[in-house]
Design a protein around this motif. Structure first.
Motif, PDB file in Angstrom:
ATOM      1  N   VAL A  12       0.807  -1.223   0.000  1.00 58.48           N
ATOM      2  CA  VAL A  12       0.000   0.000   0.000  1.00 58.48           C
ATOM      3  C   VAL A  12       0.843   1.278   0.000  1.00 58.48           C
ATOM      4  O   VAL A  12       0.304   2.366  -0.190  1.00 58.48           O
ATOM      5  CB  VAL A  12      -0.973   0.025   1.196  1.00 58.48           C
ATOM      6  N   SER A  43       0.405   8.634   3.126  1.00 60.86           N
ATOM      7  CA  SER A  43      -0.011   7.258   2.822  1.00 60.86           C
ATOM      8  C   SER A  43      -1.368   6.935   3.424  1.00 60.86           C
ATOM      9  O   SER A  43      -2.010   5.964   3.046  1.00 60.86           O
ATOM     10  CB  SER A  43       1.017   6.267   3.379  1.00 60.86           C
ATOM     11  N   GLY A  44      -1.822   7.741   4.397  1.00 63.42           N
ATOM     12  CA  GLY A  44      -3.047   7.408   5.126  1.00 63.42           C
ATOM     13  C   GLY A  44      -2.766   6.521   6.326  1.00 63.42           C
ATOM     14  O   GLY A  44      -3.650   6.265   7.135  1.00 63.42           O
ATOM     15  N   ARG A 225      -7.958  -1.612   1.133  1.00 62.40           N
ATOM     16  CA  ARG A 225      -9.017  -0.985   0.331  1.00 62.40           C
ATOM     17  C   ARG A 225      -9.502   0.310   0.974  1.00 62.40           C
ATOM     18  O   ARG A 225      -9.890   1.246   0.296  1.00 62.40           O
ATOM     19  CB  ARG A 225     -10.193  -1.941   0.165  1.00 62.40           C
ATOM     20  N   LYS A 226      -9.479   0.343   2.283  1.00 59.11           N
ATOM     21  CA  LYS A 226      -9.969   1.512   3.010  1.00 59.11           C
ATOM     22  C   LYS A 226      -8.995   2.685   2.896  1.00 59.11           C
ATOM     23  O   LYS A 226      -9.398   3.828   2.744  1.00 59.11           O
ATOM     24  CB  LYS A 226     -10.110   1.125   4.481  1.00 59.11           C
ATOM     25  N   SER A 228      -5.906   2.846   0.955  1.00 59.36           N
ATOM     26  CA  SER A 228      -5.024   3.057  -0.186  1.00 59.36           C
ATOM     27  C   SER A 228      -5.837   3.256  -1.458  1.00 59.36           C
ATOM     28  O   SER A 228      -6.829   2.567  -1.682  1.00 59.36           O
ATOM     29  CB  SER A 228      -4.092   1.849  -0.342  1.00 59.36           C
ATOM     30  N   ASP A 229      -5.423   4.224  -2.296  1.00 60.49           N
ATOM     31  CA  ASP A 229      -6.112   4.464  -3.572  1.00 60.49           C
ATOM     32  C   ASP A 229      -5.791   3.348  -4.552  1.00 60.49           C
ATOM     33  O   ASP A 229      -6.583   3.020  -5.413  1.00 60.49           O
ATOM     34  CB  ASP A 229      -5.623   5.778  -4.211  1.00 60.49           C
ATOM     35  N   LYS A 230      -4.609   2.815  -4.440  1.00 65.26           N
ATOM     36  CA  LYS A 230      -4.130   1.917  -5.485  1.00 65.26           C
ATOM     37  C   LYS A 230      -3.333   0.767  -4.861  1.00 65.26           C
ATOM     38  O   LYS A 230      -2.114   0.687  -5.009  1.00 65.26           O
ATOM     39  CB  LYS A 230      -3.242   2.742  -6.439  1.00 65.26           C
ATOM     40  N   SER A 344       1.334   0.988  -9.349  1.00 67.55           N
ATOM     41  CA  SER A 344       0.453   1.852  -8.547  1.00 67.55           C
ATOM     42  C   SER A 344       0.365   3.263  -9.105  1.00 67.55           C
ATOM     43  O   SER A 344      -0.259   4.131  -8.504  1.00 67.55           O
ATOM     44  CB  SER A 344       0.946   1.884  -7.101  1.00 67.55           C
TER      45      SER A 344
END
Lengths: 375, 384
Positions: A12, A43-44, A225-226, A228-230, A344
């Protein structure tokens, strides 16, 4: 990793320092800390989201016993699970992926680093050889590369010209990679006429050791999935070791790379390597790279050179690969990071849907690891 | 999560110096015994994890590369996990994760050290930071002595209590066929032994040994073919940053974190009552006292009392180190895996002369680094 009770696992985020012949102003902790910060920024994910840290470095290169102990703070490992895999970082990525897919962790950080500029690289490789039969011969990575290259040319029918082309392409591509410090790429002539340091190999055909650190973040599907965009999925993993003794290996071939690739493809449920149009592979010399490319199944014996032509179906090492930049313990993880970046969107337009990354360790590339990715 | 079991274990005959074998011969001895115990061959093994102490201990870099041929691991996955003295348990944890991830059905973990090959305390001194620690580094003893003194003052971990640990472990080692220190001693002997770095005295210190241990772990499917597997009910290996300003060494934080996690996994709420046998990795006697508290066998500050009560003796209600622990043999890189193997043999009913009758639940503890790496495992004869 297809079973229902196992977690799907994704990369991620990733980051690396520039790979330089010497990072004189940065200690290990500085390189590691900068890489982890860079990975987390935007990165979140936060450091407290990470359950486990796997680090890959070498006590011998670091000049320090249990050197990871001294770097735990920089890794953000305080009060977390941490283990060192004392091998190329891509083997650490396998551990991280296992930990997440088996359900023992949600998020794993894998870090690899080396500062060979502060070490004797020949000493690192010669002490890696067992002390009774091989070490007294004075074998190191350079002489081992020469011996293996000679066998490759003798048994495969490939030419010295082929090896020069592989090295030339590697340096040329690396000159477009901003993460590799370069003072201009050598020409074909430069490579051919450079000092022959391990017959038949000239100096630019042996991997250049560089300082640097790299890190990747692995998460289970629901988290990936929550946040990361890709996410890029890890679909297959494999590793295998060859004989320690150069004389016991199959001449001209990298059998363990072949076995590791088979394990990885099997776990990915992919029967044909040709499905991969992008491969990032490690090598300590031009001939070793040819052997790895053939062992993975991209070319027949002695025909690796075809993969470097303009009409090759597979793109080998668009990053430049390991010959221009070999940070020893981090080399294979850099390959995985490059493959992840390609899939990515880290390089803009995504041109590939799958990628395969390879790393190796040991004298004359004894131990091999392969990971397959899918966007 | 998938269940994982120990299918077989093997140990070498440990010694101060094994002149009859090289590093790889030593490791092979343990591997062959583990394969025999599990009734398997190398063909049944999918993956190998190698563990040893820092490579400076025996002066071969990445020794797993050399070992691969000697144990028949060619063309298999082989990786080495290093985490200081507790590396054997860190390696077992890597193997557990390989099985849980479906990456391997059976994994061989081999841990060893051949400490007769190198200068131990010199090697350990290279742990220290090259800029601000190495110039005054003297191995690991000074550091450990300083913390013992603090625990002595704050928690009552007296010299007498530590001496009782030494007496107990020495006595238990007399029953262990693999141990090489076989000497009955008294509390007075320990208290009167030569101070090495006060309060650490000669008989507070385990020997330096050559030795290896191998453990074969497998999936539930693989365990079906095993007569009496020991099930892994919980395992964790935690660290703390040595330079964390708020690090407290009075109670080991990574140990309490690891123990809490493992007890949760294993469904243990009262270790003193629910655990039948304990093996801890005690680099000095004072650490065993500290582990009693970190593992929750007694409250903070209760270790000396627990020791004096006799509860941790081989015939007590919570026997600790019935094998003799590190006092019988101390091949550092192997000792953590030995602790795991010993509790596995206990719950499998195969511990021989020091079998704890009816043992069903075993607790193993491991540690390394600057006392900043701590692992815990619970095994049981029941799958759970």
């Amino acid at each position: 990793m297809m079973n229902d009770d196992l977690e799907r696992v994704a990369i991620v985020a990733s980051a690396q320092t520039q790979l330089r012949s010497a990072w004189g102003s940065m200690q290990h902790v500085d390189l590691i800390g900068a890489t982890v910060n860079d990975l987390l920024n935007g990165s979140g994910f936060r450091i407290q989201d990470i359950d486990v840290i796997i680090d890959c470095g070498s006590d011998v290169l670091d000049g320090r016993s249990i050197s990871n102990c001294g770097f735990l703070g920089a890794m953000g490992a305080h009060h977390k699970e941490e283990s060192r895999v004392e091998e190329d970082g891509i083997f650490g990525a396998i551990y991280g992926a296992n930990k997440v897919s088996g359900g023992s962790a949600d998020v794993a950080l894998v870090i690899a680093y080396s500062k060979p500029s502060e070490s004797s690289v020949a000493g690192y490789y010669s002490t890696l050889s067992e002390p009774f039969y091989q070490r007294p011969l004075g074998l190191d990575h350079i002489s081992a590369a020469g011996l293996l290259a000679n066998q490759y040319l003798t048994y495969s029918g490939a030419s010295e010209e082929d090896l020069i082309t592989i090295a030339f392409e590697s340096w040329r591509k690396a000159s477009h990679n901003k993460d590799v410090e370069m003072l201009g790429a050598p020409s074909r002539d430069d490579i051919a006429r450079a000092v022959r340091i391990a017959d038949p190999l000239t100096a630019p055909q042996i991997s250049r050791n560089v300082d640097g650190a790299v890190a990747i973040l692995i998460a289970k599907e629901s988290v990936a999935r929550k946040l990361s965009d890709k996410p890029v999925w890890i679909t297959g993993i494999g590793s295998a070791i060859d004989s320690h003794y150069l004389t016991e290996r199959v001449p001209g071939k990298m059998k363990a790379a072949e076995t590791a690739t088979k394990f990885a493809l099997k776990s990915a449920g992919i029967s044909d390597i040709k499905q991969f149009k992008l491969a990032e592979v490690s090598a300590t010399s031009s001939a070793n790279e040819a052997m790895v490319v053939e062992a993975m199944g991209f070319a027949d014996f002695g025909k690796a050179i075809n993969c470097y032509s303009e009409n090759s179906a597979v793109s080998i090492n668009p990053s430049g690969g390991a010959i221009p930049a070999d940070p020893i313990m981090a080399t294979g993880l850099v390959r995985l990071h490059e493959a992840y970046k390609q899939l990515s969107g880290g390089y803009g337009e995504v041109k590939f849907d799958k990628a395969i990354a390879h790393g190796a360790g040991g004298l004359g590339m004894q131990n091999h690891c392969v990971i397959t990715l899918e966007a | 999560m998938r269940n994982v079991a120990i299918l077989g274990v093997g140990q070498t005959n440990h010694a101060r110096r094994r002149t009859d074998v090289s590093t790889i011969g030593l490791s092979r001895e343990a591997v062959l015994r583990a394969l025999e115990d599990a009734d398997l061959t190398m063909d049944d093994i999918d993956s190998v994890v190698v563990c040893s102490g820092p490579v400076l201990f025996a002066a071969v870099n990445q020794p797993e590369k050399w070992l691969a041929d000697a144990i028949g691991a060619r063309n298999k996955p082989v990786v080495r996990v290093t985490s200081g003295g507790g590396t054997g348990l860190a390696g077992a944890l890597a193997a557990v994760n390989q099985v849980r991830a479906g990456h391997a059905n059976r994994v061989l973990v081999i841990a060893y050290d051949k400490l007769s090959e190198g200068a131990l305390q010199y090697s350990i001194s290279t742990l220290y930071d090259p800029f601000w620690g190495r110039e005054f580094a003297v191995g690991i003893m000074g550091f450990s002595a300083a913390y013992w003194k603090s625990r002595m003052d704050l928690l009552g971990h007296s010299e007498e209590a530590a001496a009782m640990v030494s007496v107990k472990n020495h006595k238990n080692a007399l029953l262990n066929p693999y141990a090489h220190v076989k000497k009955e001693i008294t509390v007075e002997d320990v208290l009167n032994s030569k101070p090495l770095c006060w309060p650490i005295k000669l008989l507070d210190v385990p020997p330096i040994s050559d030795g290896a241990c191998a453990v074969i772990l497998g999936s539930e499917d693989a365990a079906k073919k095993s007569e009496n597997p020991a099930w892994i009910r919980g395992m964790a290996y935690y660290c703390e940053a040595e330079n964390a300003a708020y690090r407290s060494m009075i109670q080991s934080e990574p140990l309490t974190i690891a123990a809490a996690k493992v007890y949760r996994q294993a469904g243990i709420t009262n270790p003193r009552r629910q655990v039948d046998v304990v093996e801890v990795q005690e680099p000095y006697t004072c650490f065993e006292l500290s582990y009693y508290e970190g593992l929750g066998l007694c409250p903070s500050g209760g270790a000396a009392e627990l020791m004096a009560s006799g509860a941790t003796q081989i015939d007590g209600d919570i026997p600790v180190n019935p094998s003799g622990g590190c006092m019988g043999a101390n091949p550092i890189g192997a000792t953590a895996l030995i602790r795991l193997a010993e509790v596995a043999q206990q719950v499998r009913g195969k511990a021989g002369a020091y079998q704890i009758e009816g043992a069903k639940v075993g607790l193993a503890q491991a540690g390394g680094g600057w006392a900043n790496l701590r692992g815990v495992a619970v095994v049981s004869s029941e799958k759970g």
